[in-house]
Scaffold this motif. Structure first.
Motif, PDB file in Angstrom:
ATOM      1  N   GLU A 140      11.466  20.482 -27.205  1.00  0.00           N
ATOM      2  CA  GLU A 140      12.670  20.969 -27.880  1.00  0.00           C
ATOM      3  C   GLU A 140      12.537  22.413 -28.340  1.00  0.00           C
ATOM      4  OE1 GLU A 140      15.233  20.124 -31.969  1.00  0.00           O
ATOM      5  OE2 GLU A 140      13.923  18.571 -31.162  1.00  0.00           O
ATOM      6  N   ARG A 141      11.307  22.855 -28.615  1.00  0.00           N
ATOM      7  CA  ARG A 141      11.088  24.212 -29.132  1.00  0.00           C
ATOM      8  C   ARG A 141      10.460  25.064 -28.021  1.00  0.00           C
ATOM      9  NH1 ARG A 141      12.037  24.485 -34.445  1.00  0.00           N
ATOM     10  NH2 ARG A 141      10.810  26.388 -34.732  1.00  0.00           N
ATOM     11  N   VAL A 142      11.211  26.065 -27.569  1.00  0.00           N
ATOM     12  CA  VAL A 142      10.886  26.801 -26.351  1.00  0.00           C
ATOM     13  C   VAL A 142      10.549  28.252 -26.677  1.00  0.00           C
ATOM     14  CG1 VAL A 142      11.720  27.499 -24.077  1.00  0.00           C
ATOM     15  CG2 VAL A 142      12.488  25.326 -25.077  1.00  0.00           C
ATOM     16  N   PHE A 143       9.438  28.728 -26.124  1.00  0.00           N
ATOM     17  CA  PHE A 143       9.087  30.144 -26.191  1.00  0.00           C
ATOM     18  C   PHE A 143       9.525  30.765 -24.876  1.00  0.00           C
ATOM     19  CE2 PHE A 143       5.303  33.327 -26.715  1.00  0.00           C
ATOM     20  CZ  PHE A 143       6.200  34.329 -27.037  1.00  0.00           C
ATOM     21  N   LEU A 144      10.567  31.588 -24.929  1.00  0.00           N
ATOM     22  CA  LEU A 144      11.205  32.152 -23.739  1.00  0.00           C
ATOM     23  C   LEU A 144      10.755  33.604 -23.561  1.00  0.00           C
ATOM     24  CD1 LEU A 144      13.297  31.349 -21.560  1.00  0.00           C
ATOM     25  CD2 LEU A 144      15.067  32.291 -23.065  1.00  0.00           C
ATOM     26  N   THR A 145      10.053  33.897 -22.464  1.00  0.00           N
ATOM     27  CA  THR A 145       9.521  35.240 -22.227  1.00  0.00           C
ATOM     28  C   THR A 145       9.950  35.751 -20.855  1.00  0.00           C
ATOM     29  OG1 THR A 145       7.440  34.396 -21.303  1.00  0.00           O
ATOM     30  CG2 THR A 145       7.524  34.721 -23.690  1.00  0.00           C
ATOM     31  N   TRP A 174      15.744  24.662 -29.267  1.00  0.00           N
ATOM     32  CA  TRP A 174      15.569  25.856 -30.094  1.00  0.00           C
ATOM     33  C   TRP A 174      14.709  26.837 -29.312  1.00  0.00           C
ATOM     34  CZ3 TRP A 174      11.284  28.465 -31.806  1.00  0.00           C
ATOM     35  CH2 TRP A 174      11.502  29.444 -32.788  1.00  0.00           C
ATOM     36  N   PHE A 175      15.084  28.129 -29.359  1.00  0.00           N
ATOM     37  CA  PHE A 175      14.404  29.133 -28.549  1.00  0.00           C
ATOM     38  C   PHE A 175      13.830  30.248 -29.414  1.00  0.00           C
ATOM     39  CE2 PHE A 175      17.361  27.194 -25.633  1.00  0.00           C
ATOM     40  CZ  PHE A 175      16.660  27.125 -24.436  1.00  0.00           C
ATOM     41  N   LEU A 176      12.616  30.650 -29.109  1.00  0.00           N
ATOM     42  CA  LEU A 176      12.058  31.921 -29.552  1.00  0.00           C
ATOM     43  C   LEU A 176      12.073  32.817 -28.329  1.00  0.00           C
ATOM     44  CD1 LEU A 176      10.572  33.744 -31.618  1.00  0.00           C
ATOM     45  CD2 LEU A 176       8.427  32.762 -30.748  1.00  0.00           C
ATOM     46  N   ALA A 177      12.935  33.821 -28.330  1.00  0.00           N
ATOM     47  CA  ALA A 177      13.122  34.692 -27.171  1.00  0.00           C
ATOM     48  C   ALA A 177      12.519  36.066 -27.457  1.00  0.00           C
ATOM     49  CB  ALA A 177      14.605  34.831 -26.837  1.00  0.00           C
ATOM     50  N   ARG A 178      11.519  36.427 -26.678  1.00  0.00           N
ATOM     51  CA  ARG A 178      10.861  37.723 -26.886  1.00  0.00           C
ATOM     52  C   ARG A 178      11.253  38.695 -25.781  1.00  0.00           C
ATOM     53  NH1 ARG A 178       4.560  37.548 -27.564  1.00  0.00           N
ATOM     54  NH2 ARG A 178       4.571  37.182 -25.311  1.00  0.00           N
ATOM     55  N   HIS A 237       5.736  28.972 -34.978  1.00  0.00           N
ATOM     56  CA  HIS A 237       7.078  28.529 -34.567  1.00  0.00           C
ATOM     57  C   HIS A 237       7.059  27.143 -33.939  1.00  0.00           C
ATOM     58  CE1 HIS A 237       9.065  32.344 -35.453  1.00  0.00           C
ATOM     59  NE2 HIS A 237       7.995  32.941 -34.973  1.00  0.00           N
ATOM     60  N   ARG A 238       5.927  26.478 -33.982  1.00  0.00           N
ATOM     61  CA  ARG A 238       5.795  25.098 -33.475  1.00  0.00           C
ATOM     62  C   ARG A 238       6.331  24.971 -32.047  1.00  0.00           C
ATOM     63  NH1 ARG A 238       9.140  22.078 -36.217  1.00  0.00           N
ATOM     64  NH2 ARG A 238      10.156  23.741 -37.414  1.00  0.00           N
ATOM     65  N   VAL A 239       5.911  25.916 -31.208  1.00  0.00           N
ATOM     66  CA  VAL A 239       6.363  25.951 -29.815  1.00  0.00           C
ATOM     67  C   VAL A 239       5.836  24.733 -29.066  1.00  0.00           C
ATOM     68  CG1 VAL A 239       6.098  27.206 -27.634  1.00  0.00           C
ATOM     69  CG2 VAL A 239       6.594  28.454 -29.746  1.00  0.00           C
ATOM     70  N   GLU A 240       6.689  24.156 -28.246  1.00  0.00           N
ATOM     71  CA  GLU A 240       6.339  22.976 -27.456  1.00  0.00           C
ATOM     72  C   GLU A 240       6.266  23.255 -25.958  1.00  0.00           C
ATOM     73  OE1 GLU A 240       8.572  19.927 -30.578  1.00  0.00           O
ATOM     74  OE2 GLU A 240       9.261  20.090 -28.503  1.00  0.00           O
ATOM     75  N   VAL A 241       6.898  24.342 -25.510  1.00  0.00           N
ATOM     76  CA  VAL A 241       6.875  24.684 -24.082  1.00  0.00           C
ATOM     77  C   VAL A 241       7.101  26.185 -23.929  1.00  0.00           C
ATOM     78  CG1 VAL A 241       9.332  24.085 -23.886  1.00  0.00           C
ATOM     79  CG2 VAL A 241       7.932  24.238 -21.823  1.00  0.00           C
ATOM     80  N   LEU A 242       6.411  26.769 -22.973  1.00  0.00           N
ATOM     81  CA  LEU A 242       6.521  28.198 -22.674  1.00  0.00           C
ATOM     82  C   LEU A 242       7.233  28.376 -21.346  1.00  0.00           C
ATOM     83  CD1 LEU A 242       5.645  31.260 -22.969  1.00  0.00           C
ATOM     84  CD2 LEU A 242       3.520  30.589 -21.797  1.00  0.00           C
ATOM     85  N   VAL A 243       8.146  29.359 -21.288  1.00  0.00           N
ATOM     86  CA  VAL A 243       8.828  29.705 -20.038  1.00  0.00           C
ATOM     87  C   VAL A 243       8.527  31.160 -19.714  1.00  0.00           C
ATOM     88  CG1 VAL A 243      11.017  29.807 -18.801  1.00  0.00           C
ATOM     89  CG2 VAL A 243      10.689  28.104 -20.606  1.00  0.00           C
TER      90      VAL A 243
END
Length: 258
Positions: free
Chosen positions: A129-134, A150-154, A188-194
């Protein structure tokens, strides 16, 4: 005078320009697309902005009497690479593609290869559910409909809408450290990286951090290069190709280290 156009914006393009500038009988122009607000500029002559597609680039090559083109753009700059191939053919000029090697999955990695950003978006709900978007600021619209995530977009520059409803934007430029990436993902409790298969060392720390945390990584494959265009993976190989293709006019400095 040997006129070389380097289509750049990458570290490899900057190192190639640095190795060529100052060579006797050689003029180098580095071209940047102008998509980054504060780009790292190469040494030597620089132009910024687009050419107006293959027609505009072909006209520019003829007008400026370019002898050879090196496409050292980002591995995902497929449109620019296609334009370079078409324009070089129209102008009757040799073209070389300089692309750093892609990343390779190693022991402990949990990578999911996908052919496109759209395929990545389709896969995400099954991974976390918690995505690190790069994947860059222009990619966010592809993920805009995933309201349950939910996204953390860098990105280097601020993204433009549409964006996911639940997103936190982090403006930052590499290189990054494994320690920093671990701290960021834990915070940020990231669960998956893209990520895209960009290759290079400036952003590999996120992959090492994901491996250490046991996170799945969705990796978007690179677009295929145009058929029949020579390609190399290093600046040194590009310099050797230039010397062999253009002859003694391109040679001069014995040090090709860049």
């Amino acid at each position: 005078m040997l006129n070389i156009l380097v289509l750049g914006g990458t570290d490899e393009a900057r190192r190639l320009a640095a190795a060529l500038v100052g060579r006797p009988g050689t003029r180098v122009v580095s071209s940047l697309a102008g998509r980054v607000r504060d780009p790292k500029l190469p040494v030597g002559e620089v132009r910024e902005g687009g050419f107006g597609g293959p027609d505009g680039l072909a006209s520019w090559l003829v007008e400026h009497r370019v002898d050879v083109v090196v496409d050292a753009t980002h591995p995902f700059a497929a449109r620019m690479t296609a334009s370079a191939a078409e324009a070089s053919t129209r102008a009757g000029l040799p073209l070389l593609i300089l692309r750093r090697p892609g990343w390779r999955e190693g022991p402990g990695d949990d990578w999911r290869w996908v052919p496109s950003l759209a395929a990545a978006a389709e896969l995400l709900p099954s991974l976390g559910e918690r995505v690190f978007l790069t994947t860059g600021r222009r990619s966010l619209p592809v993920f805009a409909g995933l309201d349950g995530l939910w996204f953390l977009a860098r990105s280097v520059d601020p993204p433009e809408p549409p964006m996911p409803r639940r997103v936190e934007v982090l403006l930052s430029r590499g290189p990054f450290t494994v320690e920093g990436e671990l701290a960021l993902m834990r915070e940020h409790r990231v669960e998956v990286l893209v990520t895209k298969d960009s290759g290079g060392g400036m952003t590999t720390a996120k992959l090492a951090a994901a491996r250490e945390l046991g996170l799945p990584v969705v990796v978007v494959r690179r677009p295929a290069a145009p058929d029949g265009v020579p390609a190399v993976e290093t600046v040194e190989a590009a310099l050797s190709w230039l010397d062999s293709t253009t002859g003694p006019a391109a040679a001069g400095a014995d040090d090709h280290a860049g």
